[in-house]
Design an enzyme around this catalytic site. Structure first.
Site, PDB file in Angstrom:
ATOM      1  N   LYS A   1     -42.707  54.143  24.180  1.00 47.79           N
ATOM      2  CA  LYS A   1     -41.388  53.656  23.419  1.00 47.79           C
ATOM      3  C   LYS A   1     -40.880  55.226  23.190  1.00 47.79           C
ATOM      4  O   LYS A   1     -39.318  55.167  22.802  1.00 47.79           O
ATOM      5  CB  LYS A   1     -41.787  53.195  21.985  1.00 47.79           C
ATOM      6  CG  LYS A   1     -41.990  51.745  21.902  1.00 47.79           C
ATOM      7  CD  LYS A   1     -42.270  51.177  20.646  1.00 47.79           C
ATOM      8  CE  LYS A   1     -42.529  49.604  20.622  1.00 47.79           C
ATOM      9  NZ  LYS A   1     -42.891  48.921  19.398  1.00 47.79           N
TER      10      LYS A   1
ATOM     11  N   ASP B   1     -37.087  46.500  16.560  1.00 44.73           N
ATOM     12  CA  ASP B   1     -38.335  46.472  15.633  1.00 44.73           C
ATOM     13  C   ASP B   1     -37.588  46.652  14.246  1.00 44.73           C
ATOM     14  O   ASP B   1     -38.239  45.948  13.229  1.00 44.73           O
ATOM     15  CB  ASP B   1     -39.231  47.641  15.781  1.00 44.73           C
ATOM     16  CG  ASP B   1     -40.127  47.462  17.097  1.00 44.73           C
ATOM     17  OD1 ASP B   1     -40.408  46.327  17.164  1.00 44.73           O
ATOM     18  OD2 ASP B   1     -40.722  48.252  17.411  1.00 44.73           O
TER      19      ASP B   1
HETATM   20  P1  NAP Z   1     -49.441  54.126  15.789  1.00 46.87           P
HETATM   21  O1  NAP Z   1     -48.114  54.658  15.855  1.00 46.87           O
HETATM   22  O2  NAP Z   1     -50.609  54.440  16.387  1.00 46.87           O
HETATM   23  O3  NAP Z   1     -49.704  54.464  14.145  1.00 46.87           O
HETATM   24  C1  NAP Z   1     -50.892  54.123  13.659  1.00 46.87           C
HETATM   25  C2  NAP Z   1     -50.719  54.117  12.017  1.00 46.87           C
HETATM   26  O4  NAP Z   1     -52.037  53.845  11.581  1.00 46.87           O
HETATM   27  C3  NAP Z   1     -50.725  55.689  11.772  1.00 46.87           C
HETATM   28  O5  NAP Z   1     -50.002  55.730  10.564  1.00 46.87           O
HETATM   29  C4  NAP Z   1     -52.149  56.221  11.367  1.00 46.87           C
HETATM   30  O6  NAP Z   1     -52.322  57.145  10.619  1.00 46.87           O
HETATM   31  C5  NAP Z   1     -52.652  54.877  10.789  1.00 46.87           C
HETATM   32  N1  NAP Z   1     -53.962  54.553  10.806  1.00 46.87           N
HETATM   33  C6  NAP Z   1     -54.700  54.466  12.022  1.00 46.87           C
HETATM   34  N2  NAP Z   1     -56.245  54.229  11.566  1.00 46.87           N
HETATM   35  C7  NAP Z   1     -55.946  54.598  10.338  1.00 46.87           C
HETATM   36  C8  NAP Z   1     -57.200  54.458   9.346  1.00 46.87           C
HETATM   37  N3  NAP Z   1     -58.407  54.008   9.734  1.00 46.87           N
HETATM   38  N4  NAP Z   1     -56.922  54.604   8.168  1.00 46.87           N
HETATM   39  C9  NAP Z   1     -55.638  54.786   7.488  1.00 46.87           C
HETATM   40  N5  NAP Z   1     -54.662  54.881   8.616  1.00 46.87           N
HETATM   41  C10 NAP Z   1     -54.893  54.576   9.687  1.00 46.87           C
HETATM   42  O7  NAP Z   1     -49.375  52.398  15.925  1.00 46.87           O
HETATM   43  P2  NAP Z   1     -48.273  51.604  15.729  1.00 46.87           P
HETATM   44  O8  NAP Z   1     -47.559  51.321  16.697  1.00 46.87           O
HETATM   45  O9  NAP Z   1     -47.304  52.121  14.381  1.00 46.87           O
HETATM   46  O10 NAP Z   1     -48.780  50.104  15.295  1.00 46.87           O
HETATM   47  C11 NAP Z   1     -49.460  49.847  14.006  1.00 46.87           C
HETATM   48  C12 NAP Z   1     -49.918  48.528  13.512  1.00 46.87           C
HETATM   49  O11 NAP Z   1     -48.887  47.763  13.508  1.00 46.87           O
HETATM   50  C13 NAP Z   1     -50.830  47.956  14.801  1.00 46.87           C
HETATM   51  O12 NAP Z   1     -51.681  47.190  14.199  1.00 46.87           O
HETATM   52  C14 NAP Z   1     -49.808  47.346  15.616  1.00 46.87           C
HETATM   53  O13 NAP Z   1     -50.286  46.121  16.423  1.00 46.87           O
HETATM   54  C15 NAP Z   1     -48.791  46.657  14.544  1.00 46.87           C
HETATM   55  N6  NAP Z   1     -47.554  46.429  14.959  1.00 46.87           N
HETATM   56  C16 NAP Z   1     -46.798  44.963  14.824  1.00 46.87           C
HETATM   57  C17 NAP Z   1     -45.674  44.935  15.434  1.00 46.87           C
HETATM   58  C18 NAP Z   1     -45.110  43.740  15.095  1.00 46.87           C
HETATM   59  O14 NAP Z   1     -44.196  43.364  15.374  1.00 46.87           O
HETATM   60  N7  NAP Z   1     -45.561  42.757  14.183  1.00 46.87           N
HETATM   61  C19 NAP Z   1     -44.844  46.051  15.938  1.00 46.87           C
HETATM   62  C20 NAP Z   1     -45.436  47.197  16.146  1.00 46.87           C
HETATM   63  C21 NAP Z   1     -46.937  47.460  15.866  1.00 46.87           C
HETATM   64  P3  NAP Z   1     -52.348  58.442  11.056  1.00 46.87           P
HETATM   65  O15 NAP Z   1     -51.072  59.013  11.073  1.00 46.87           O
HETATM   66  O16 NAP Z   1     -53.047  59.409   9.938  1.00 46.87           O
HETATM   67  O17 NAP Z   1     -53.087  58.709  12.059  1.00 46.87           O
END
Ligand code: NAP
Length: 265
Positions: A65, A100
């Site tokens: 992305k 998104d």
């Molecule tokens: P990402 O860019 O990898 O970001 C992950 C986020 O989660 C970061 O803020 C990270 O914090 C935090 N995190 C990870 N492990 C953690 C823990 N153990 N404790 C606290 N914080 C933690 O991933 P993303 O693409 O944003 O996706 C995040 C979630 O949203 C996923 O579950 C994904 O499936 C979902 N999602 C859903 C949609 C939808 O359309 N519904 C779209 C996109 C994503 P740090 O910065 O400290 O690492």
């Protein structure tokens, strides 16, 4: 025949193909939606090839992305968010967009949750967190961002006119908040919540971006506290709806897409 698709890695279990193909079937469109998993080094060639082959539109997912943002002309919103999840090949040059953001806004609108002048807390500052924070801020909410890595929260908060916080601050931020978005991956395939249950209250609307499972621990806790809950499949649905409408210029058959998506989840 029109061809749309998804570029990412992995894409094998993506729900986008059945969701978009349900829309084509419902509207009688002669179109297909396929998945592609190029190597990172081949991403630019893949986009050029897609354009040359007459592919009409591509969704973009992890881990591409951000990279795609630097490879195509992007609209103002995708530039501000810093990520592209939809490429449109209908013009003379491919253009990058971020649906998104619309996914978050339309998920709340679908549940009659107003965002203008509301106090919102976004937990998480990765890709989903950035989309959620811009969605809320652009809709007129006051946005606070909390993240495990506080520096990332501060960067995102600055972009949307709020303040960055540590996760420990979330209970006090929620005390007088109207809207909460979980945009961390906490709760994905585990029964954990990023927010203590006793910080949730009946005046909150809670969107969990996590959609595996659909009823996450956070949403169950929110429901028990009397809050309005919006599961992550709504965000997923409406980002797809917005991409469909961008590519085809037609209103998406939302119910048909939602039925297929939820059947797969
Ligand atoms: P990402 O860019 O990898 O970001 C992950 C986020 O989660 C970061 O803020 C990270 O914090 C935090 N995190 C990870 N492990 C953690 C823990 N153990 N404790 C606290 N914080 C933690 O991933 P993303 O693409 O944003 O996706 C995040 C979630 O949203 C996923 O579950 C994904 O499936 C979902 N999602 C859903 C949609 C939808 O359309 N519904 C779209 C996109 C994503 P740090 O910065 O400290 O690492």
């Amino acid at each position: 025949m029109q061809v749309f698709g998804l570029v990412g890695s992995p894409v094998e279990h993506s729900l986008s193909p059945p969701m978009h193909e349900a829309a084509y079937e419902e509207l009688g469109l002669d179109a297909r939606y396929v998945t592609f998993e190029p190597a990172r080094a081949d991403l630019e060639a893949a986009l050029l090839g897609a354009d040359a082959l007459g592919i009409d539109g591509l969704n973009v997912t992890i881990p591409f992305k951000q990279a795609v943002r630097d490879l195509v002309d992007v609209d103002d919103l995708a530039a501000r968010v810093g990520a592209v999840n939809t490429v449109d090949f209908s013009g003379s040059e491919p253009t990058g967009h971020n649906t998104d953001v619309a996914g978050v806004q339309r998920a709340f609108a679908h549940h009659d949750v107003a965002l203008a002048e509301r106090r919102a807390v976004v937990v998480g500052a990765g890709g989903a967190g950035r989309a959620a924070a811009f969605a809320l801020a652009d809709a007129g909410a006051d946005v606070q961002v909390a993240n495990r890595t506080v520096e990332t929260a501060a960067e995102l908060a600055e972009d949307v006119g709020g303040t960055g916080h540590a996760l420990d601050d979330v209970p006090s931020l929620l005390a007088d908040a109207d809207v909460l978005v979980n945009a961390t991956s906490v709760g994905m395939e585990t029964d954990e919540s990023p927010v203590p249950a006793d910080a949730l209250h009946a005046d909150l609307a809670v969107l969990d971006a996590v959609y595996t499972p659909l009823r996450t621990r956070l949403l169950r806790d929110a429901e028990a506290a009397g809050a309005t809950t919006v599961d992550g499949a709504w965000m997923l649905l409406f980002q797809g709806v917005a991409a469909f409408e961008l590519w085809t210029g037609r209103d998406a058959p939302v119910d048909a897409m939602n039925r297929v998506l939820r059947a797969r989840l």
